[in-house]
Design a protein around this motif. Structure first.
Motif, PDB file in Angstrom:
ATOM      1  N   GLU A  82       0.838  -1.201   0.000  1.00 56.55           N
ATOM      2  CA  GLU A  82       0.000   0.000   0.000  1.00 56.55           C
ATOM      3  C   GLU A  82       0.875   1.254   0.000  1.00 56.55           C
ATOM      4  O   GLU A  82       2.089   1.173   0.200  1.00 56.55           O
ATOM      5  CB  GLU A  82      -0.854   0.022   1.276  1.00 56.55           C
ATOM      6  N   GLY A  83       0.231   2.389  -0.217  1.00 54.89           N
ATOM      7  CA  GLY A  83       0.936   3.652  -0.033  1.00 54.89           C
ATOM      8  C   GLY A  83       1.855   4.007  -1.181  1.00 54.89           C
ATOM      9  O   GLY A  83       1.730   3.496  -2.288  1.00 54.89           O
ATOM     10  N   ARG A  84       2.792   4.913  -0.875  1.00 56.15           N
ATOM     11  CA  ARG A  84       3.624   5.492  -1.922  1.00 56.15           C
ATOM     12  C   ARG A  84       4.425   4.428  -2.674  1.00 56.15           C
ATOM     13  O   ARG A  84       4.492   4.455  -3.902  1.00 56.15           O
ATOM     14  CB  ARG A  84       4.581   6.531  -1.323  1.00 56.15           C
ATOM     15  N   ALA A 107       2.300   2.596  -5.201  1.00 54.80           N
ATOM     16  CA  ALA A 107       1.827   3.492  -6.263  1.00 54.80           C
ATOM     17  C   ALA A 107       2.953   3.837  -7.223  1.00 54.80           C
ATOM     18  O   ALA A 107       2.766   3.846  -8.450  1.00 54.80           O
ATOM     19  CB  ALA A 107       1.254   4.770  -5.641  1.00 54.80           C
ATOM     20  N   VAL A 108       4.134   4.108  -6.668  1.00 59.94           N
ATOM     21  CA  VAL A 108       5.254   4.519  -7.518  1.00 59.94           C
ATOM     22  C   VAL A 108       5.755   3.350  -8.357  1.00 59.94           C
ATOM     23  O   VAL A 108       6.021   3.490  -9.546  1.00 59.94           O
ATOM     24  CB  VAL A 108       6.395   5.121  -6.657  1.00 59.94           C
TER      25      VAL A 108
END
Lengths: 553, 272
Positions: free
Chosen positions: A315-317, A320-321
């Motif tokens: 999850e999180g950055r 996403a990245v």
């Protein structure tokens, strides 16, 4: 963009406003187009001294190359294989002209007929005017040199020279008409987003093509030279525009009938191309533009944010990245061509070298080094969309997670790939004893490249123009790009020094080489970690400056 | 001129306990020889619909970039919702949403993917991001194109997806640079509806534009900018003053009154 049915189709419209233009014949029109072409060239050069320098350098190189070729053909005159080479070179050049507009929709604005749609022009005179205008340029000059060389190398006797006088301009005109006709027929594709994406992949074609030609030439050199090409030349001498050169050769050998037939074949081809071009132009200038219709179609292929493989990501950055980086590797033509070039060359160079018998396991590190270059200028790869990242990074920790995620995205592909390349190279070499050493050095170099790449991304960001496959830095930032890449690679090599020292030591002291595997992995990880930390602090402090640096193109 | 502007503010500002949405002091930026922003002082109250108007090249984009932390000012201070933009970026970035002009989006993502990506960068939980994204796409009339790449979007669609990305984390202050530029009337109406609903909840919208009619119909607070300075700011009625329209007041403020087309075009519309 195309409103043109009235302007070209119906007589009477447009004459009131453009009385002069309406009366313009082919001659006047031609001179207008030639002057436009010259003005565009001049204005393009006036824009920047850098562009002038590039133009002058490229013209000098093209002329030197053309002159060399001309000289080579002259020297070849009388050689048994002169005709083979002349015919094949002509055919290859024509092929180049045919595919060039698909990959290199050059800065030639006279080439784009959609720009002329609003003018009261008829396709017939337009075709001639555009053809003559396209004679201006480096490419035509180069082709002319080649055609002259080909003509001279095979022309023996008065009749052959007479044929050559027709054949040489014919070759040039067929090449130009071919390029123009292909471009006009595909202009919808070329001006659409998909077409531009295709053009951006041309770097890839060139990079991999050079390698293939390189190995092909080596093969040819080993296997008996030009004589192997004769069957191909026998076909090509009947294919326009090479058939024009074939005609000169036939005339030299006294086969007058064949000569005339071959020459006629090229003339017919020219006429057919011009007709095809004219028809495409008429259609283009009178039919409604289909590009928006095509773009409006929905593609349902892309899943939502929760696509299968993405669920495995954290999850999180970080997740996403990583997800965005991998999507870009596939969808963004610039990123894709970088990836594919690195992946293909990273495999071709070590494995082909191993196949040819002069390889070594150290070549396998080439893959790791090449793939590591993808970490360089991370923020430049974002273009000005970096603002989205900048808006959400407010501490060194954020910047570290961002950069680490980008490194992870790279590692997901590069780590298994570098391993694969090393294993394959070792398998081809047949020396499994060096596997551990090769892997260790690869991992060490990959880690060093990632670390230095992250550091260079933060300290030397620069813009990557998105409209050209060849420009990898915005005007004025070329030196910066070059220095960061070259300096970075040098630095990475230096940072691998201890690892190389250990490798040398194991050889000198006949120690166990397997220690290099864990050592390389740990050393590489350490270098990456260090690079990421140095980069993160700098990134967090200099977000606006990085944004400015990457928004120049 | 800025001093005069501040006086307008002192008269028109409502005495509120909450810090102003934006407080700018002595903000300046030059690019080489050219002074883009020449000392801007500005206080924008919270909960308003603020229009930053000015001709092209007035320094609106440069000012907004500096206020949102995307461009480092040469001098001056910026506070958003009581937090210094450059000393406390974490507090500011969590509270603002931005739609810049002239900067790209990650255009090789689809609309939905872009929202999912932005939301996760913002640290929102994935399920929440997806829920909000669905609603935003719906309201902004983008649901039908949510799986199309942003690069294939029209200008209006880009502005709408940019707005959605800026709203995703429910910011206190929203900065929009030319949100209506090149947008068709239908999309403009959609954007308007969303923004009006958003300000009604007590949030602040600061947007730049050079379309006076739009600013007049949307905003209750206006700042007029020209040649890198604030010429006037305050409630719409005060800035407009005696002039019949904001357009007229604006032309007077920036000193562009009475420019005639002249007689040099006397052939235009004549005998053909």
């Amino acid at each position: 963009m195309t409103y043109g049915s009235g302007t070209t189709g119906a007589p009477g419209t447009g004459t009131a406003g453009a009385a002069g233009a309406g009366a313009a014949g082919t001659g006047a029109l031609t001179s207008v187009f030639v002057r436009i072409k010259l003005s565009l060239l001049r204005n393009g050069l006036r824009q920047s001294s850098g562009r002038t320098a590039v133009f002058v350098v490229s013209i000098v190189f093209a002329l030197l190359f053309a002159a060399g070729q001309l000289l080579g053909m002259l020297l070849l005159r009388g050689h048994a294989q002169a005709a083979t080479l002349a015919v094949l070179l002509t055919a290859v050049t024509a092929l180049g002209w045919a595919v060039m507009p698909l990959f290199f929709p050059s800065g030639d604005e006279t080439l784009d007929p959609t720009r002329l749609v609003m003018l009261p022009l008829r396709a017939g005179p337009l075709v001639w005017a555009l053809l003559v205008a396209s004679l201006v340029g480096i490419g035509p000059l180069f082709t002319l040199c080649l055609a002259v060389g080909a003509g001279i190398s095979v022309a023996h006797g008065a009749f052959a020279v007479a044929v050559a006088v027709f054949a040489v301009p014919l070759v040039l005109l067929v090449c130009l008409a071919l390029a123009r006709a292909v471009a006009a027929a595909n202009i919808r594709l070329l001006t659409s987003r998909k077409g531009r994406d295709l053009a951006l992949l041309s770097g890839l074609v060139v990079a991999i093509g050079i390698q293939v030609v390189n190995f092909g030439a080596q093969r040819l050199g080993q296997a008996g030279g030009l004589a192997r090409l004769e069957p191909a030349a026998d076909v090509a001498r009947w294919v326009p525009p090479a058939s024009a050169v074939g005609a000169v050769d036939s005339a030299s050998r006294g086969a007058y009938g064949a000569a005339v037939a071959q020459l006629l074949l090229s003339v017919v081809a020219l006429a057919a191309l011009l007709y095809w071009w004219q028809r495409s132009l008429t259609k283009l200038m009178t039919a409604p533009d289909g590009s928006t219709v095509a773009a409006a179609g929905t593609d349902t292929g892309r899943g939502g944010s929760g696509a299968g493989w993405a669920r495995l990501l954290p999850e999180g950055r970080t997740g996403a990245v990583v997800q965005r980086a991998l999507r870009y590797a596939w969808r963004d033509p610039k990123a894709k061509s970088g990836w594919v070039t690195a992946l293909a060359l990273g495999l071709i160079v070590p494995v082909f070298n191993a196949l040819q018998g002069h390889g070594s396991v150290y070549w396998a590190c080439f893959a790791a080094g090449l793939l590591g270059t993808l970490m360089y200028n991370q923020f430049g790869q974002d273009t000005s969309a970096f603002w989205i990242v900048a808006m959400t990074v407010s501490s060194k920790r954020d910047a570290y997670v961002e950069l680490r995620a980008r490194a992870v995205a790279l590692l997901l592909v590069t780590l298994p790939y570098a391993t694969l390349v090393t294993v394959v190279t070792v398998a081809v070499l047949g020396d499994w004893g060096v596997l551990a050493e090769g892997l260790g050095l690869s991992y060490g170099l990959l880690g060093a490249m990632l670390g230095v790449g992250a550091w260079a991304s933060a300290f030397f960001p620069y813009s990557i123009p998105q409209d050209s496959a060849y420009k990898n830095a915005a005007p004025g930032q070329g030196g910066l790009a070059w220095a960061s890449m070259m300096g970075g690679m040098l630095l990475a090599a230096v940072l691998c020094g201890p690892l190389i020292a250990v490798a040398v030591w194991t050889h000198v002291a006949s120690a166990e080489p397997w220690v290099l595997l864990p050592l390389g992995a740990v050393w590489g990880a350490l270098l990456t970690w260090g690079g990421l930390h140095l980069a993160a602090g700098r990134t967090a402090r200099r977000l606006p400056e990085i944004l400015t640096a990457v928004s120049k193109a | 001129m800025p001093e005069q502007g501040r006086e307008v503010d002192a008269v028109g500002g409502t005495p509120e306990a909450a810090p102003p949405a934006v407080r700018v002091e002595g903000l300046g930026k030059r690019f080489g020889e050219q002074v883009a922003v020449a000392g801007v002082d500005l206080v924008l109250p919270a909960g308003r619909f603020v229009g930053l108007v000015g001709p092209n090249g007035a320094g609106k984009t440069t000012t907004l970039s500096m206020v949102t932390g995307l461009l480092r000012p040469d001098q001056g201070r910026v506070e958003v919702a009581g937090h210094d933009v450059w000393r406390d970026p974490a507090a500011v970035k969590a509270r603002i949403g931005v739609l810049p002009e002239g900067l790209r989006l990650f255009e090789r993502l689809s609309g939905r993917e872009l929202l999912a990506y932005t939301g996760r960068l913002r640290g929102l939980p994935g399920a929440e991001v997806d829920k909000r994204a669905t609603q935003l796409l719906d309201v902004l009339d983008l649901a039908g194109s949510q799986h199309k790449l942003v690069i294939d979007y029209s200008t209006g669609m880009r502005k709408k997806i940019g707005l959605a990305a800026a709203l995703l984390h429910n910011p206190e202050v929203l900065f929009l640079d030319e949100p209506f530029e090149g947008v068709d009337p239908v999309s403009a109406q959609t954007i308007r509806g969303v923004l009006e609903r958003y300000t009604a909840s007590g949030a602040t919208v600061v947007f730049s534009s050079h379309v006076m009619e739009l600013v007049e119909s949307l905003c209750d607070w206006v700042a007029v900018m020209a040649a890198g300075r604030i010429r006037a700011h305050g409630p719409l009625a005060e800035v407009r003053g005696d002039a019949p329209t904001l357009q007229r007041a604006f032309l007077e403020l920036v000193g562009a009154q009475g420019r005639d087309a002249g007689e040099s075009l006397d052939w235009l519309g004549g005998a053909r």
